[in-house]
Write a protein that holds these residues in place. Structure first.
Motif, PDB file in Angstrom:
ATOM      1  N   ARG A 213       0.828  -1.206   0.000  1.00 50.58           N
ATOM      2  CA  ARG A 213       0.000   0.000   0.000  1.00 50.58           C
ATOM      3  C   ARG A 213       0.866   1.262   0.000  1.00 50.58           C
ATOM      4  O   ARG A 213       0.574   2.226  -0.722  1.00 50.58           O
ATOM      5  N   PHE A 214       1.931   1.239   0.787  1.00 46.85           N
ATOM      6  CA  PHE A 214       2.833   2.397   0.828  1.00 46.85           C
ATOM      7  C   PHE A 214       3.454   2.649  -0.542  1.00 46.85           C
ATOM      8  O   PHE A 214       3.635   3.805  -0.949  1.00 46.85           O
ATOM      9  N   GLN A 215       3.803   1.577  -1.243  1.00 47.15           N
ATOM     10  CA  GLN A 215       4.372   1.733  -2.583  1.00 47.15           C
ATOM     11  C   GLN A 215       3.330   2.283  -3.552  1.00 47.15           C
ATOM     12  O   GLN A 215       3.627   3.181  -4.353  1.00 47.15           O
ATOM     13  N   GLU A 216       2.128   1.754  -3.477  1.00 48.27           N
ATOM     14  CA  GLU A 216       1.052   2.217  -4.355  1.00 48.27           C
ATOM     15  C   GLU A 216       0.758   3.703  -4.131  1.00 48.27           C
ATOM     16  O   GLU A 216       0.456   4.442  -5.081  1.00 48.27           O
ATOM     17  N   ASP A 217       0.847   4.142  -2.907  1.00 50.08           N
ATOM     18  CA  ASP A 217       0.550   5.532  -2.565  1.00 50.08           C
ATOM     19  C   ASP A 217       1.756   6.458  -2.750  1.00 50.08           C
ATOM     20  O   ASP A 217       1.670   7.658  -2.462  1.00 50.08           O
ATOM     21  N   GLY A 218       2.884   5.901  -3.186  1.00 53.87           N
ATOM     22  CA  GLY A 218       4.065   6.720  -3.426  1.00 53.87           C
ATOM     23  C   GLY A 218       4.764   7.189  -2.162  1.00 53.87           C
ATOM     24  O   GLY A 218       5.504   8.179  -2.181  1.00 53.87           O
ATOM     25  N   LEU A 219       4.556   6.462  -1.072  1.00 55.74           N
ATOM     26  CA  LEU A 219       5.207   6.844   0.186  1.00 55.74           C
ATOM     27  C   LEU A 219       6.628   6.299   0.277  1.00 55.74           C
ATOM     28  O   LEU A 219       7.532   6.979   0.775  1.00 55.74           O
ATOM     29  N   VAL A 220       6.811   5.069  -0.190  1.00 51.14           N
ATOM     30  CA  VAL A 220       8.132   4.444  -0.145  1.00 51.14           C
ATOM     31  C   VAL A 220       8.365   3.631  -1.411  1.00 51.14           C
ATOM     32  O   VAL A 220       7.414   3.264  -2.119  1.00 51.14           O
ATOM     33  N   ALA A 221       9.619   3.344  -1.677  1.00 50.55           N
ATOM     34  CA  ALA A 221      10.007   2.391  -2.716  1.00 50.55           C
ATOM     35  C   ALA A 221      10.732   1.261  -2.005  1.00 50.55           C
ATOM     36  O   ALA A 221      11.640   1.500  -1.201  1.00 50.55           O
ATOM     37  N   VAL A 222      10.304   0.027  -2.255  1.00 48.57           N
ATOM     38  CA  VAL A 222      10.843  -1.125  -1.545  1.00 48.57           C
ATOM     39  C   VAL A 222      11.422  -2.119  -2.539  1.00 48.57           C
ATOM     40  O   VAL A 222      10.765  -2.496  -3.513  1.00 48.57           O
ATOM     41  N   GLN A 223      12.656  -2.508  -2.309  1.00 50.05           N
ATOM     42  CA  GLN A 223      13.296  -3.560  -3.102  1.00 50.05           C
ATOM     43  C   GLN A 223      13.907  -4.545  -2.129  1.00 50.05           C
ATOM     44  O   GLN A 223      14.993  -4.311  -1.601  1.00 50.05           O
ATOM     45  N   GLN A 224      13.154  -5.607  -1.833  1.00 47.62           N
ATOM     46  CA  GLN A 224      13.527  -6.584  -0.809  1.00 47.62           C
ATOM     47  C   GLN A 224      13.694  -5.853   0.535  1.00 47.62           C
ATOM     48  O   GLN A 224      12.724  -5.323   1.051  1.00 47.62           O
ATOM     49  N   HIS A 226      15.732  -3.236   1.007  1.00 47.88           N
ATOM     50  CA  HIS A 226      16.183  -1.859   0.783  1.00 47.88           C
ATOM     51  C   HIS A 226      14.973  -0.924   0.752  1.00 47.88           C
ATOM     52  O   HIS A 226      14.027  -1.136  -0.005  1.00 47.88           O
ATOM     53  N   ILE A 227      15.004   0.096   1.577  1.00 44.93           N
ATOM     54  CA  ILE A 227      13.888   1.024   1.723  1.00 44.93           C
ATOM     55  C   ILE A 227      14.302   2.429   1.277  1.00 44.93           C
ATOM     56  O   ILE A 227      15.367   2.919   1.657  1.00 44.93           O
ATOM     57  N   ARG A 228      13.450   3.050   0.455  1.00 49.36           N
ATOM     58  CA  ARG A 228      13.652   4.450   0.083  1.00 49.36           C
ATOM     59  C   ARG A 228      12.370   5.212   0.402  1.00 49.36           C
ATOM     60  O   ARG A 228      11.316   4.927  -0.156  1.00 49.36           O
ATOM     61  N   ILE A 229      12.464   6.149   1.326  1.00 49.01           N
ATOM     62  CA  ILE A 229      11.305   6.947   1.712  1.00 49.01           C
ATOM     63  C   ILE A 229      11.117   8.069   0.704  1.00 49.01           C
ATOM     64  O   ILE A 229      11.994   8.915   0.529  1.00 49.01           O
ATOM     65  N   LEU A 230       9.975   8.063   0.030  1.00 52.66           N
ATOM     66  CA  LEU A 230       9.685   9.056  -0.998  1.00 52.66           C
ATOM     67  C   LEU A 230       8.865  10.229  -0.465  1.00 52.66           C
ATOM     68  O   LEU A 230       8.947  11.335  -1.001  1.00 52.66           O
ATOM     69  N   ASP A 231       8.067   9.970   0.548  1.00 51.97           N
ATOM     70  CA  ASP A 231       7.172  11.003   1.082  1.00 51.97           C
ATOM     71  C   ASP A 231       7.175  10.912   2.610  1.00 51.97           C
ATOM     72  O   ASP A 231       6.313  10.274   3.213  1.00 51.97           O
ATOM     73  N   ASN A 232       8.152  11.568   3.217  1.00 56.30           N
ATOM     74  CA  ASN A 232       8.293  11.546   4.665  1.00 56.30           C
ATOM     75  C   ASN A 232       7.066  12.162   5.351  1.00 56.30           C
ATOM     76  O   ASN A 232       6.553  11.631   6.341  1.00 56.30           O
ATOM     77  N   ASP A 233       6.568  13.272   4.809  1.00 55.12           N
ATOM     78  CA  ASP A 233       5.391  13.927   5.385  1.00 55.12           C
ATOM     79  C   ASP A 233       4.160  13.032   5.290  1.00 55.12           C
ATOM     80  O   ASP A 233       3.309  13.030   6.190  1.00 55.12           O
ATOM     81  N   GLY A 234       4.066  12.281   4.204  1.00 56.63           N
ATOM     82  CA  GLY A 234       2.942  11.373   4.046  1.00 56.63           C
ATOM     83  C   GLY A 234       2.927  10.297   5.119  1.00 56.63           C
ATOM     84  O   GLY A 234       1.861   9.943   5.644  1.00 56.63           O
ATOM     85  N   LEU A 235       4.110   9.773   5.463  1.00 55.90           N
ATOM     86  CA  LEU A 235       4.198   8.784   6.539  1.00 55.90           C
ATOM     87  C   LEU A 235       3.809   9.402   7.876  1.00 55.90           C
ATOM     88  O   LEU A 235       3.115   8.780   8.688  1.00 55.90           O
ATOM     89  N   LYS A 236       4.249  10.637   8.095  1.00 54.48           N
ATOM     90  CA  LYS A 236       3.911  11.311   9.346  1.00 54.48           C
ATOM     91  C   LYS A 236       2.406  11.549   9.462  1.00 54.48           C
ATOM     92  O   LYS A 236       1.827  11.434  10.549  1.00 54.48           O
ATOM     93  N   LYS A 237       1.760  11.875   8.337  1.00 59.27           N
ATOM     94  CA  LYS A 237       0.317  12.096   8.368  1.00 59.27           C
ATOM     95  C   LYS A 237      -0.444  10.842   8.780  1.00 59.27           C
ATOM     96  O   LYS A 237      -1.464  10.912   9.447  1.00 59.27           O
ATOM     97  N   LEU A 238       0.100   9.691   8.380  1.00 66.57           N
ATOM     98  CA  LEU A 238      -0.546   8.434   8.731  1.00 66.57           C
ATOM     99  C   LEU A 238      -0.646   8.255  10.243  1.00 66.57           C
ATOM    100  O   LEU A 238      -1.652   7.767  10.756  1.00 66.57           O
ATOM    101  N   ILE A 239       0.414   8.630  10.946  1.00 67.76           N
ATOM    102  CA  ILE A 239       0.437   8.398  12.389  1.00 67.76           C
ATOM    103  C   ILE A 239      -0.057   9.597  13.183  1.00 67.76           C
ATOM    104  O   ILE A 239      -0.223   9.511  14.393  1.00 67.76           O
ATOM    105  N   GLN A 240      -0.315  10.711  12.493  1.00 67.78           N
ATOM    106  CA  GLN A 240      -0.844  11.900  13.170  1.00 67.78           C
ATOM    107  C   GLN A 240      -2.329  12.087  12.906  1.00 67.78           C
ATOM    108  O   GLN A 240      -2.921  13.055  13.369  1.00 67.78           O
ATOM    109  N   HIS A 241      -2.904  11.139  12.157  1.00 62.73           N
ATOM    110  CA  HIS A 241      -4.340  11.175  11.843  1.00 62.73           C
ATOM    111  C   HIS A 241      -4.744  12.498  11.175  1.00 62.73           C
ATOM    112  O   HIS A 241      -5.802  13.054  11.461  1.00 62.73           O
ATOM    113  N   GLN A 242      -3.863  13.010  10.336  1.00 66.94           N
ATOM    114  CA  GLN A 242      -4.167  14.255   9.649  1.00 66.94           C
ATOM    115  C   GLN A 242      -5.045  13.993   8.428  1.00 66.94           C
ATOM    116  O   GLN A 242      -5.130  12.848   7.949  1.00 66.94           O
ATOM    117  N   PRO A 243      -5.703  15.017   7.904  1.00 66.83           N
ATOM    118  CA  PRO A 243      -6.530  14.839   6.696  1.00 66.83           C
ATOM    119  C   PRO A 243      -5.700  14.216   5.587  1.00 66.83           C
ATOM    120  O   PRO A 243      -4.553  14.601   5.358  1.00 66.83           O
TER     121      PRO A 243
END
Length: 246
Positions: A213-224, A226-243
């Protein structure tokens, strides 16, 4: 027999200057005389191969360990035979504090990769801490950080949905890598998804779906692993219950 390589005081300064262990091994404000006494504290180094234990639950507690290189997981064995991961530790962190209260280790500590630790005999740490105020203060800070981290995990498991838990985990790992001088946006996770799930209280399938889901939403890129965070603010919104958060 576990081999331990002795460390001299002079060698200790060189060894610790680049590994983020300054606040334990070389506390700020200490005199040169006090620094020279630290060779009494660090008993040596120990190399642990990947998937090998540093210590096991039930073993006599004798030392704490400063991770000089590599990473570990701690886990406990449940009654049904499953392993419950209780934490992940990386370079620059202290492991082994679980044995202080009972004088026996309460969990297993297993290397996630080839690793190296500095062995700090606890009896010597207590003795030297009574004589060197700065050392005692820094050790108390280390213990306090562990308590705060445990409280954070309890909050994570008690109040967050699956995707929120994974987002908080990735942000935490990002912060910890950043503190060690690595990239905040791109890093390699040494633990498996199953181990992540065990730590977060999630099934393997749930962790995999959340990553997808995170990949589909453009939040991260995952290769096994290896993690690349594409949208740091987007991840923060998930845990802050923001709009906009799911």
């Amino acid at each position: 027999m576990k081999a331990t390589v002795p460390i001299t005081a002079a060698g200790l300064k060189t060894a610790c200057s680049q590994c983020n262990l300054l606040e334990l091994c070389l506390p700020f404000g200490m005199t040169d005389t006090e620094l020279n006494r630290l060779d009494e504290l660090v008993g040596g180094r120990r190399k642990i191969k990947r998937q090998q234990p540093l210590y096991r639950a039930g073993e006599l507690f004798e030392a704490i360990y400063a991770i000089r290189a590599g990473s570990f997981k701690t886990d406990v064995l449940l009654e049904d035979g499953r392993e419950q991961v209780t934490g992940f530790q990386m370079t620059g962190e202290i492991i082994g504090l679980d044995g202080i209260s009972t004088e026996f280790h309460s969990c297993n500590a297993v290397a996630l990769e080839d690793s190296e630790v500095c062995v700090i005999p606890y009896a010597k740490l207590e003795e030297l801490s009574r004589e060197i105020e700065g050392l005692q203060h820094q050790f108390h800070k280390v213990m306090s950080r562990e308590i705060v981290r445990d409280h954070g995990v309890m909050m994570l498991l008690g109040s967050m949905r699956a995707e929120e838990r994974l987002a908080a985990f990735l942000l935490n790992m990002s912060q910890r890598f950043t503190a060690r001088g690595f990239s905040a946006a791109e890093f390699h996770l040494r633990m498996t998804r199953e181990e992540i799930g065990s730590y977060l209280g999630l099934k393997l399938e749930t962790v995999s779906r959340a990553f997808s889901r995170f990949q589909e939403d453009g939040l991260v890129a995952v290769q096994q692993k290896h993690i690349r965070i594409l949208d740091n603010d987007g991840l923060k919104k998930l845990i802050q219950h923001q709009p906009g958060a799911r």
